[in-house]
Design a protein around this motif. Structure first.
Motif, PDB file in Angstrom:
ATOM      1  N   ARG A   1       0.840  -1.196   0.000  1.00  0.00           N
ATOM      2  CA  ARG A   1       0.000   0.000   0.000  1.00  0.00           C
ATOM      3  C   ARG A   1       0.876   1.246   0.000  1.00  0.00           C
ATOM      4  O   ARG A   1       1.815   1.364   0.782  1.00  0.00           O
ATOM      5  CB  ARG A   1      -0.896   0.022   1.240  1.00  0.00           C
ATOM      6  CG  ARG A   1      -1.726   1.299   1.353  1.00  0.00           C
ATOM      7  CD  ARG A   1      -2.332   1.479   2.743  1.00  0.00           C
ATOM      8  NE  ARG A   1      -3.030   2.765   2.835  1.00  0.00           N
ATOM      9  CZ  ARG A   1      -3.237   3.434   3.965  1.00  0.00           C
ATOM     10  NH1 ARG A   1      -2.790   2.949   5.124  1.00  0.00           N
ATOM     11  NH2 ARG A   1      -3.861   4.584   3.957  1.00  0.00           N
TER      12      ARG A   1
ATOM     13  N   SER B   1       0.454   5.764  -1.323  1.00  0.00           N
ATOM     14  CA  SER B   1      -0.513   6.793  -1.722  1.00  0.00           C
ATOM     15  C   SER B   1       0.024   7.578  -2.910  1.00  0.00           C
ATOM     16  O   SER B   1       1.219   7.530  -3.226  1.00  0.00           O
ATOM     17  CB  SER B   1      -0.814   7.740  -0.556  1.00  0.00           C
ATOM     18  OG  SER B   1       0.331   8.458  -0.143  1.00  0.00           O
TER      19      SER B   1
ATOM     20  N   THR C   1      -3.941   4.693  -1.848  1.00  0.00           N
ATOM     21  CA  THR C   1      -4.735   5.731  -1.192  1.00  0.00           C
ATOM     22  C   THR C   1      -4.630   7.001  -2.022  1.00  0.00           C
ATOM     23  O   THR C   1      -3.532   7.430  -2.394  1.00  0.00           O
ATOM     24  CB  THR C   1      -4.224   5.997   0.230  1.00  0.00           C
ATOM     25  OG1 THR C   1      -4.097   4.757   0.924  1.00  0.00           O
ATOM     26  CG2 THR C   1      -5.172   6.907   0.985  1.00  0.00           C
TER      27      THR C   1
ATOM     28  N   HIS D   1      -3.861  11.009   1.356  1.00  0.00           N
ATOM     29  CA  HIS D   1      -3.245  10.590   2.618  1.00  0.00           C
ATOM     30  C   HIS D   1      -2.435  11.757   3.180  1.00  0.00           C
ATOM     31  O   HIS D   1      -1.210  11.739   3.182  1.00  0.00           O
ATOM     32  CB  HIS D   1      -2.360   9.367   2.395  1.00  0.00           C
ATOM     33  CG  HIS D   1      -1.954   8.659   3.648  1.00  0.00           C
ATOM     34  ND1 HIS D   1      -1.908   7.281   3.755  1.00  0.00           N
ATOM     35  CD2 HIS D   1      -1.582   9.113   4.861  1.00  0.00           C
ATOM     36  CE1 HIS D   1      -1.524   6.935   4.965  1.00  0.00           C
ATOM     37  NE2 HIS D   1      -1.311   8.051   5.661  1.00  0.00           N
TER      38      HIS D   1
ATOM     39  N   TRP E   1      -8.461   0.426  -4.042  1.00  0.00           N
ATOM     40  CA  TRP E   1      -8.298   1.852  -3.783  1.00  0.00           C
ATOM     41  C   TRP E   1      -8.937   2.231  -2.447  1.00  0.00           C
ATOM     42  O   TRP E   1      -9.984   1.700  -2.076  1.00  0.00           O
ATOM     43  CB  TRP E   1      -8.980   2.681  -4.876  1.00  0.00           C
ATOM     44  CG  TRP E   1      -8.400   2.515  -6.241  1.00  0.00           C
ATOM     45  CD1 TRP E   1      -8.685   1.539  -7.152  1.00  0.00           C
ATOM     46  CD2 TRP E   1      -7.427   3.362  -6.868  1.00  0.00           C
ATOM     47  NE1 TRP E   1      -7.958   1.723  -8.305  1.00  0.00           N
ATOM     48  CE2 TRP E   1      -7.178   2.839  -8.162  1.00  0.00           C
ATOM     49  CE3 TRP E   1      -6.758   4.524  -6.471  1.00  0.00           C
ATOM     50  CZ2 TRP E   1      -6.283   3.430  -9.041  1.00  0.00           C
ATOM     51  CZ3 TRP E   1      -5.862   5.114  -7.358  1.00  0.00           C
ATOM     52  CH2 TRP E   1      -5.630   4.571  -8.619  1.00  0.00           C
ATOM     53  N   VAL E   2      -8.308   3.170  -1.770  1.00  0.00           N
ATOM     54  CA  VAL E   2      -8.919   3.846  -0.623  1.00  0.00           C
ATOM     55  C   VAL E   2      -8.937   5.327  -0.972  1.00  0.00           C
ATOM     56  O   VAL E   2      -7.893   5.910  -1.301  1.00  0.00           O
ATOM     57  CB  VAL E   2      -8.118   3.602   0.668  1.00  0.00           C
ATOM     58  CG1 VAL E   2      -8.554   4.550   1.771  1.00  0.00           C
ATOM     59  CG2 VAL E   2      -8.281   2.156   1.116  1.00  0.00           C
TER      60      VAL E   2
ATOM     61  N   ASN F   1      -7.523   8.576   3.587  1.00  0.00           N
ATOM     62  CA  ASN F   1      -6.968   7.919   4.762  1.00  0.00           C
ATOM     63  C   ASN F   1      -7.662   8.373   6.038  1.00  0.00           C
ATOM     64  O   ASN F   1      -7.862   9.572   6.258  1.00  0.00           O
ATOM     65  CB  ASN F   1      -5.468   8.255   4.858  1.00  0.00           C
ATOM     66  CG  ASN F   1      -4.777   7.563   6.007  1.00  0.00           C
ATOM     67  OD1 ASN F   1      -4.655   6.348   6.018  1.00  0.00           O
ATOM     68  ND2 ASN F   1      -4.325   8.338   6.986  1.00  0.00           N
TER      69      ASN F   1
ATOM     70  N   MET G   1     -11.880   3.976   4.709  1.00  0.00           N
ATOM     71  CA  MET G   1     -10.933   3.712   5.796  1.00  0.00           C
ATOM     72  C   MET G   1     -11.120   4.656   6.968  1.00  0.00           C
ATOM     73  O   MET G   1     -11.291   5.864   6.792  1.00  0.00           O
ATOM     74  CB  MET G   1      -9.497   3.839   5.288  1.00  0.00           C
ATOM     75  CG  MET G   1      -8.451   3.548   6.359  1.00  0.00           C
ATOM     76  SD  MET G   1      -6.788   3.910   5.789  1.00  0.00           S
ATOM     77  CE  MET G   1      -5.846   3.543   7.267  1.00  0.00           C
TER      78      MET G   1
END
Length: 483
Positions: free
Chosen positions: A101, A103, A143, A146, A187-188, A191, A248
């Protein structure tokens, strides 16, 4: 026939996680603009358990951007991952990581946030990075936001408090979804979206001297961010249906400080507000408890019928629930009434930074969140920040980190037995990076040591800690051998 799971799923994603602003450096390279993280200053005369990213004024921002070398902003150089990522990813792949992970730094793509066109050099960097992650056998999870909002959006606007930022962010999301849909499945969008208090400026970009009522401004800012996240998720689902979009939070459910009914009720209400953002983005409804909370505290948030209609669209709902987990707090009725922040639990040992070590709290939160949302769960951050010592022979014996992670993975395995659908686990900072909350290098999380200090001095050489071999064995045995 009913059966309790015996271990981790065969396709479980064992990984590690970083953030662009804490590792990449190169803060003014290839057209990148300054971000909110680039003005996080390291100050060495504050007790480590008091260090956090607090409120910031526009006056401070301007001063930080104009500051000379006497002031230290470590996230500007990070660990130089912008240039060292090929070698670093090989080391990470050597542990057998199945997923990684990171960003995208918003200010690397839209340097001012409201630019007419994205910065091609920034887009090309992430093309190379994601290709390299995949070439090393790891599935990228990315992300989009973030703590990397372009600082110009805090000065020329008022961060997320300005409604114009919704459209700027949605356009940014559309650009990265369109560009990387073939390379990134998971995908996020943002954050730890629930961190209204803990990472207020880093998260929301609202300068305290640009608003009259900071508390109302924060929740109005979160409201705008949630709208933007929903719109971005809808775009991804409609234009790239193979993508998985997660929501998240920072795991922050608390215990009552006592069995007093007032403390128990206050804890329930605290925990509800920690679920406020995910209730909207995973359930699609604006919760009544939040409206009550706002009214009690004189918090004014403008919510239109058109806004509510956005979240009511099923296409805006996230596909999975994601969380970070580091510690638990306790809540008292008095503390809830004051500022809705928890307090330390005297029954738990804490790190030098005051973060309580509570593996059973991990299981507690996993169960609570899964019961609430019934969505697949990804643990996107878990780890121990600690001081590491390099021995004369170059070895680093971090048995304390192994013990911490072992205890948490054991509790995660128990949560799976409880029926929680956990899909992946990402150890935070598998390579040493600059701390988010204190801007220190000396607060280390990694399995890989980076020879840099809090002032950016050192060789930058990478070396392996004992925990590197330990986590490699955990992954190789799919969590069966925890040493």
């Amino acid at each position: 026939m009913l059966k309790v799971p015996s271990g981790f799923p065969q396709d479980f994603l064992w990984g590690g996680a970083v953030a662009a602003n804490q590792c990449e450096g190169a803060w003014d390279v290839d057209g990148k603009g300054a971000s909110v993280a680039d003005i996080n200053e390291f100050v060495d005369d504050i007790a480590v358990d008091k260090k956090e990213n607090g409120e910031i004024t526009a006056e401070y921002v301007r001063g930080a951007l104009a500051a000379g070398p006497e002031r230290i902003f470590p996230k500007r150089w990070g660990i130089d991952f912008y240039h060292t990522y090929p070698e670093d990813l090989k080391l990470l792949a050597g542990m057998g990581l199945k997923t990684f992970r990171t960003s995208i730094d918003w200010a690397r793509i839209f340097p001012n946030g409201d630019d007419a066109e994205p910065n091609e050099a920034g887009l090309a960097f992430y093309d190379r990075l994601f290709d390299e992650i995949r070439a090393n056998g790891m599935e990228p999870l990315v992300t989009i936001s973030h703590y990397e909002m372009p600082i110009a959006l805090t000065l020329n606007y008022t961060g997320w408090y300005s409604r114009e930022v919704i459209d700027f962010f949605v356009r940014y999301c559309q650009v990265v979804f369109d560009r990387y849909a073939s390379k990134v499945k998971y995908w996020v969008v943002a954050n730890q979206v629930n961190f209204v208090a803990l990472e207020s400026f880093n998260h929301l970009g609202v300068a305290a001297d640009k608003v009259d009522d900071l508390l109302s401004a924060k929740y109005q800012a979160v409201h705008h961010e949630l709208l933007a996240m929903a719109k971005a998720t809808k775009y991804a689902h409609e234009h790239h249906p193979g993508l998985q979009i997660g929501v998240m939070v920072g795991g922050s459910l608390a215990y009552p400080a006592s069995s007093k009914p007032a403390d128990v009720l206050a804890t329930m209400r605290h925990n509800q507000m920690e679920c406020f953002c995910t209730d909207i983005l995973l359930r699609g409804t604006y919760p009544g408890y939040a409206t009550h909370f706002f009214e009690e505290r004189g918090i004014h948030v403008e919510v239109s019928d058109e806004d509510l209609a956005v979240w009511a669209d099923p296409a805006t709902l996230g596909d999975f629930f994601a969380m970070s987990y580091y510690y638990t707090d306790m809540v008292t009725a008095e503390g809830f009434a004051k500022d809705n922040r928890g307090q330390r639990n005297p029954n738990l040992e804490a790190s030098p930074w005051g973060w309580a070590v509570d593996p059973q709290g991990f299981r507690f939160m996993l169960n609570e969140y899964y019961d609430r949302y019934q969505k697949p769960v990804f643990i996107l951050e878990n780890g121990l920040g600690a001081y590491d010592t390099v021995e004369e022979d170059g070895s680093i014996h971090d048995d304390y980190r192994i013990a911490y992670l072992r205890a948490h993975i054991e509790q995660m395995r128990e949560a799976i037995k409880d029926g929680v659908d956990i899909r992946g686990y990402y150890a935070w900072g598998p390579i040493d990076i600059v701390s988010c909350s204190s801007s220190e290098m000396s607060k280390r999380y990694g399995f890989i040591y980076v020879d840099l200090d809090d002032y950016g001095c050192g060789t930058g050489e990478r070396s392996l800690k004992d925990s590197y071999a330990w986590y490699k064995q955990v992954i190789a045995t799919n969590g069966e051998d925890l040493g």
